[in-house]
Write an enzyme that holds these catalytic residues in place. Sequence first.
Site, PDB file in Angstrom:
ATOM      1  N   ARG A 125       8.336  -3.386  52.531  1.00 41.88           N
ATOM      2  CA  ARG A 125       7.370  -4.670  52.141  1.00 41.88           C
ATOM      3  C   ARG A 125       7.151  -4.321  50.412  1.00 41.88           C
ATOM      4  O   ARG A 125       6.281  -4.994  50.043  1.00 41.88           O
ATOM      5  CB  ARG A 125       6.138  -4.686  52.856  1.00 41.88           C
ATOM      6  CG  ARG A 125       6.230  -5.259  54.245  1.00 41.88           C
ATOM      7  CD  ARG A 125       4.762  -5.131  54.882  1.00 41.88           C
ATOM      8  NE  ARG A 125       3.652  -5.487  54.520  1.00 41.88           N
ATOM      9  CZ  ARG A 125       2.614  -4.431  54.162  1.00 41.88           C
ATOM     10  NH1 ARG A 125       2.708  -3.144  54.483  1.00 41.88           N
ATOM     11  NH2 ARG A 125       1.619  -4.748  53.619  1.00 41.88           N
ATOM     12  N   LYS A 126       8.020  -3.533  50.104  1.00 44.31           N
ATOM     13  CA  LYS A 126       7.820  -3.361  48.474  1.00 44.31           C
ATOM     14  C   LYS A 126       8.570  -4.504  47.973  1.00 44.31           C
ATOM     15  O   LYS A 126       9.788  -4.423  47.595  1.00 44.31           O
ATOM     16  CB  LYS A 126       8.176  -1.999  47.945  1.00 44.31           C
ATOM     17  CG  LYS A 126       7.594  -0.799  48.458  1.00 44.31           C
ATOM     18  CD  LYS A 126       8.047   0.447  47.868  1.00 44.31           C
ATOM     19  CE  LYS A 126       7.344   1.599  48.403  1.00 44.31           C
ATOM     20  NZ  LYS A 126       7.898   3.065  47.986  1.00 44.31           N
TER      21      LYS A 126
END
Length: 277
Positions: A125-126
């Site tokens: 989720r970066k």
Amino acid sequence: MLIREVESFIEEDLGYDDVSCTIVPDRPAEAIIFTKEDCTVAGISEAASIFIYFGIQAETDFKDGDRLSKGDTIFRLRGGAISILRAERLSLNFLGHLSGIATLTRNCVDAVRKHSESTRVACTRKTTPGIRKFEKLAVAAGGGDTHRFNLSDAVMIKDNHIKLMGIETAIKAARKSSFTRKIEVEVESAEDAVLAAKLGADIVMLDNMQPEVIRETLALLEEKGLRKSVLVEASGGISPANLEGYAKTGVDVISMGSLIHKSRWIDISLEVIRSEN
């Protein structure tokens, strides 16, 4: 791409008084979009949505995930000169950025395949706020796994969850949330990996473990009769430079935030090739 998304991106790029494109005579024109380097292309549908919005006829022989060679024409465009100029930077930004992600992902998947046919390469989720879904779809175009799109897709119990409530309590709470969502537990030791597996975690994520420690953890899970009941993911500090060592461990998933936040844009250009007088 949704119309409201297209309009939001266009509003950001054009502003309220486009003085750059409107100085050009608005007559029919033709243009091509081409890549200046080898790549795995992504962003085809996003660029197409922009062209449709501006009333530009766009033709392409490619789809996301195709491998392109330097000089390949990605799109052939026909439309008003002003519309083509207005669509230029926005479409190139999506194609360049997303193709960079897809290309890096493909390179990593190919590297892992030399050692394992089953290990998945996943992103995290970066991502860039506002364009996560496009970046994750670019990972998929490169042959990678999208992992969770958001916090609703699965329950991930991370280190701070464990510090606040402990592994056992966290897993029990996660089970009460929904019977459809998988439960993933982040651990930093072989002992905690075994504990999480015993408590019924679907996925155990080995965080910031070196390849030799991962192999030891997998061996311990095998010894305890737990290896087949849980997916094992390696994550943390993994990059193309050290990927080979992790690919050789036998983990089920290797997740890499670097697929997105360390990808390099592909050099893609638009060139007007004809305009009517």
